[in-house]
Write a protein that holds these residues in place. Structure first.
Motif, PDB file in Angstrom:
ATOM      1  N   MET A  11      50.801  47.277  75.993  1.00  0.00           N
ATOM      2  CA  MET A  11      52.119  47.029  75.431  1.00  0.00           C
ATOM      3  C   MET A  11      52.509  45.555  75.504  1.00  0.00           C
ATOM      4  SD  MET A  11      54.132  50.552  76.445  1.00  0.00           S
ATOM      5  CE  MET A  11      54.817  49.850  77.873  1.00  0.00           C
ATOM      6  N   ASP A  12      51.749  44.751  76.255  1.00  0.00           N
ATOM      7  CA  ASP A  12      52.034  43.325  76.336  1.00  0.00           C
ATOM      8  C   ASP A  12      51.601  42.651  75.048  1.00  0.00           C
ATOM      9  OD1 ASP A  12      52.966  43.643  78.876  1.00  0.00           O
ATOM     10  OD2 ASP A  12      51.123  42.989  79.841  1.00  0.00           O
ATOM     11  N   LYS A  13      52.474  41.882  74.476  1.00  0.00           N
ATOM     12  CA  LYS A  13      52.157  41.165  73.244  1.00  0.00           C
ATOM     13  C   LYS A  13      52.471  39.693  73.440  1.00  0.00           C
ATOM     14  CE  LYS A  13      51.277  44.881  70.848  1.00  0.00           C
ATOM     15  NZ  LYS A  13      49.953  45.289  70.538  1.00  0.00           N
ATOM     16  N   ILE A  14      51.645  38.872  72.859  1.00  0.00           N
ATOM     17  CA  ILE A  14      51.864  37.435  72.867  1.00  0.00           C
ATOM     18  C   ILE A  14      52.397  37.091  71.482  1.00  0.00           C
ATOM     19  CG2 ILE A  14      50.719  35.199  72.983  1.00  0.00           C
ATOM     20  CD1 ILE A  14      48.740  36.520  74.952  1.00  0.00           C
ATOM     21  N   ASP A  19      54.240  32.076  75.260  1.00  0.00           N
ATOM     22  CA  ASP A  19      53.691  33.319  75.820  1.00  0.00           C
ATOM     23  C   ASP A  19      52.195  33.170  76.056  1.00  0.00           C
ATOM     24  OD1 ASP A  19      56.196  34.509  75.510  1.00  0.00           O
ATOM     25  OD2 ASP A  19      55.602  35.708  73.765  1.00  0.00           O
ATOM     26  N   LEU A  20      51.519  32.612  75.076  1.00  0.00           N
ATOM     27  CA  LEU A  20      50.072  32.424  75.170  1.00  0.00           C
ATOM     28  C   LEU A  20      49.720  31.521  76.346  1.00  0.00           C
ATOM     29  CD1 LEU A  20      47.207  32.787  74.061  1.00  0.00           C
ATOM     30  CD2 LEU A  20      47.670  30.863  72.532  1.00  0.00           C
ATOM     31  N   GLY A  21      50.431  30.430  76.480  1.00  0.00           N
ATOM     32  CA  GLY A  21      50.178  29.502  77.572  1.00  0.00           C
ATOM     33  C   GLY A  21      50.381  30.144  78.931  1.00  0.00           C
ATOM     34  N   ARG A  22      51.480  30.884  79.078  1.00  0.00           N
ATOM     35  CA  ARG A  22      51.760  31.566  80.349  1.00  0.00           C
ATOM     36  C   ARG A  22      50.669  32.579  80.690  1.00  0.00           C
ATOM     37  NH1 ARG A  22      56.961  31.238  78.610  1.00  0.00           N
ATOM     38  NH2 ARG A  22      56.916  33.286  77.647  1.00  0.00           N
ATOM     39  N   GLU A  23      50.264  33.352  79.688  1.00  0.00           N
ATOM     40  CA  GLU A  23      49.237  34.373  79.919  1.00  0.00           C
ATOM     41  C   GLU A  23      47.886  33.737  80.237  1.00  0.00           C
ATOM     42  OE1 GLU A  23      49.452  37.727  80.225  1.00  0.00           O
ATOM     43  OE2 GLU A  23      51.601  37.330  80.173  1.00  0.00           O
ATOM     44  N   LEU A  24      47.565  32.662  79.548  1.00  0.00           N
ATOM     45  CA  LEU A  24      46.305  31.973  79.798  1.00  0.00           C
ATOM     46  C   LEU A  24      46.269  31.406  81.216  1.00  0.00           C
ATOM     47  CD1 LEU A  24      43.650  31.191  78.396  1.00  0.00           C
ATOM     48  CD2 LEU A  24      44.720  29.018  77.823  1.00  0.00           C
ATOM     49  N   ARG A  28      43.788  32.574  84.246  1.00  0.00           N
ATOM     50  CA  ARG A  28      42.951  31.605  84.960  1.00  0.00           C
ATOM     51  C   ARG A  28      43.173  31.723  86.468  1.00  0.00           C
ATOM     52  NH1 ARG A  28      43.960  26.898  87.105  1.00  0.00           N
ATOM     53  NH2 ARG A  28      45.887  26.461  85.979  1.00  0.00           N
ATOM     54  N   LYS A  29      44.427  31.841  86.867  1.00  0.00           N
ATOM     55  CA  LYS A  29      44.749  31.937  88.298  1.00  0.00           C
ATOM     56  C   LYS A  29      44.268  33.262  88.891  1.00  0.00           C
ATOM     57  CE  LYS A  29      48.435  28.614  88.466  1.00  0.00           C
ATOM     58  NZ  LYS A  29      48.465  27.903  89.730  1.00  0.00           N
ATOM     59  N   ARG A  30      44.442  34.366  88.137  1.00  0.00           N
ATOM     60  CA  ARG A  30      43.949  35.669  88.620  1.00  0.00           C
ATOM     61  C   ARG A  30      42.441  35.638  88.830  1.00  0.00           C
ATOM     62  NH1 ARG A  30      47.329  37.839  84.832  1.00  0.00           N
ATOM     63  NH2 ARG A  30      45.616  38.359  83.432  1.00  0.00           N
ATOM     64  N   LEU A  31      41.747  34.913  87.963  1.00  0.00           N
ATOM     65  CA  LEU A  31      40.291  34.814  88.070  1.00  0.00           C
ATOM     66  C   LEU A  31      39.859  33.822  89.143  1.00  0.00           C
ATOM     67  CD1 LEU A  31      39.380  34.837  84.270  1.00  0.00           C
ATOM     68  CD2 LEU A  31      39.123  36.718  85.909  1.00  0.00           C
ATOM     69  N   LEU A  52      47.715  23.420  76.570  1.00  0.00           N
ATOM     70  CA  LEU A  52      47.578  24.804  76.118  1.00  0.00           C
ATOM     71  C   LEU A  52      48.373  25.741  77.028  1.00  0.00           C
ATOM     72  CD1 LEU A  52      46.215  26.829  74.226  1.00  0.00           C
ATOM     73  CD2 LEU A  52      44.216  26.746  75.702  1.00  0.00           C
ATOM     74  N   GLU A  53      48.255  25.559  78.332  1.00  0.00           N
ATOM     75  CA  GLU A  53      48.976  26.412  79.284  1.00  0.00           C
ATOM     76  C   GLU A  53      50.489  26.193  79.232  1.00  0.00           C
ATOM     77  OE1 GLU A  53      47.181  25.858  83.132  1.00  0.00           O
ATOM     78  OE2 GLU A  53      45.467  27.122  82.621  1.00  0.00           O
ATOM     79  N   ARG A  54      50.939  25.033  78.801  1.00  0.00           N
ATOM     80  CA  ARG A  54      52.386  24.776  78.642  1.00  0.00           C
ATOM     81  C   ARG A  54      52.920  25.339  77.332  1.00  0.00           C
ATOM     82  NH1 ARG A  54      51.253  19.218  80.198  1.00  0.00           N
ATOM     83  NH2 ARG A  54      51.406  18.757  77.991  1.00  0.00           N
ATOM     84  N   GLY A  55      52.023  25.751  76.447  1.00  0.00           N
ATOM     85  CA  GLY A  55      52.462  26.272  75.157  1.00  0.00           C
ATOM     86  C   GLY A  55      52.590  25.196  74.101  1.00  0.00           C
TER      87      GLY A  55
END
Length: 101
Positions: A11-14, A19-24, A28-31, A52-55
């Motif tokens: 159900m999560d959508k970017i 949104d993309l930057g936050r998820e990326l 990265r941090k989870r990994l 990219l991570e800042r959006g």
């Protein structure tokens, strides 16, 4: 991945670059991958990865390289919430079905 995470994942959508930057970044941090290592593995500078991570606006090729460096790819999906049939198919495929209560 536990069952709850699988259900919330679909159900999560970017919907935008932020949104993309936050998820990326979260991925990265989870990994447990440091940005310097991702830069090396993706062939991109840390500056590009930080933008990219800042959006910020970056080349699509930079995004694809970063995802490749993380071991991920993009899958396009129709916008909006999944239909009941999509949820049932997902549950059957990913969870082995859900017992009716």
């Amino acid at each position: 991945m536990d069952d709850f995470l699988k259900l919330t994942y679909i159900m999560d959508k970017i919907n935008n670059a932020a949104d993309l930057g936050r998820e990326l970044k979260a991925l990265r941090k989870r990994l447990g991958i440091r940005s310097v290592n991702l830069a090396r593995d993706s062939g991109r500078s840390r500056d590009v990865l930080h933008r990219l991570e800042r959006g910020d606006d970056v080349y699509v090729s930079s995004l694809l390289d970063a995802l490749r460096g993380l071991g991920y790819a993009i899958r396009l999906e129709k916008m909006g919430l999944p239909t009941l049939q999509e949820m049932q198919a997902f549950a059957e495929r990913e969870l082995g079905g859900i017992d009716e209560r």
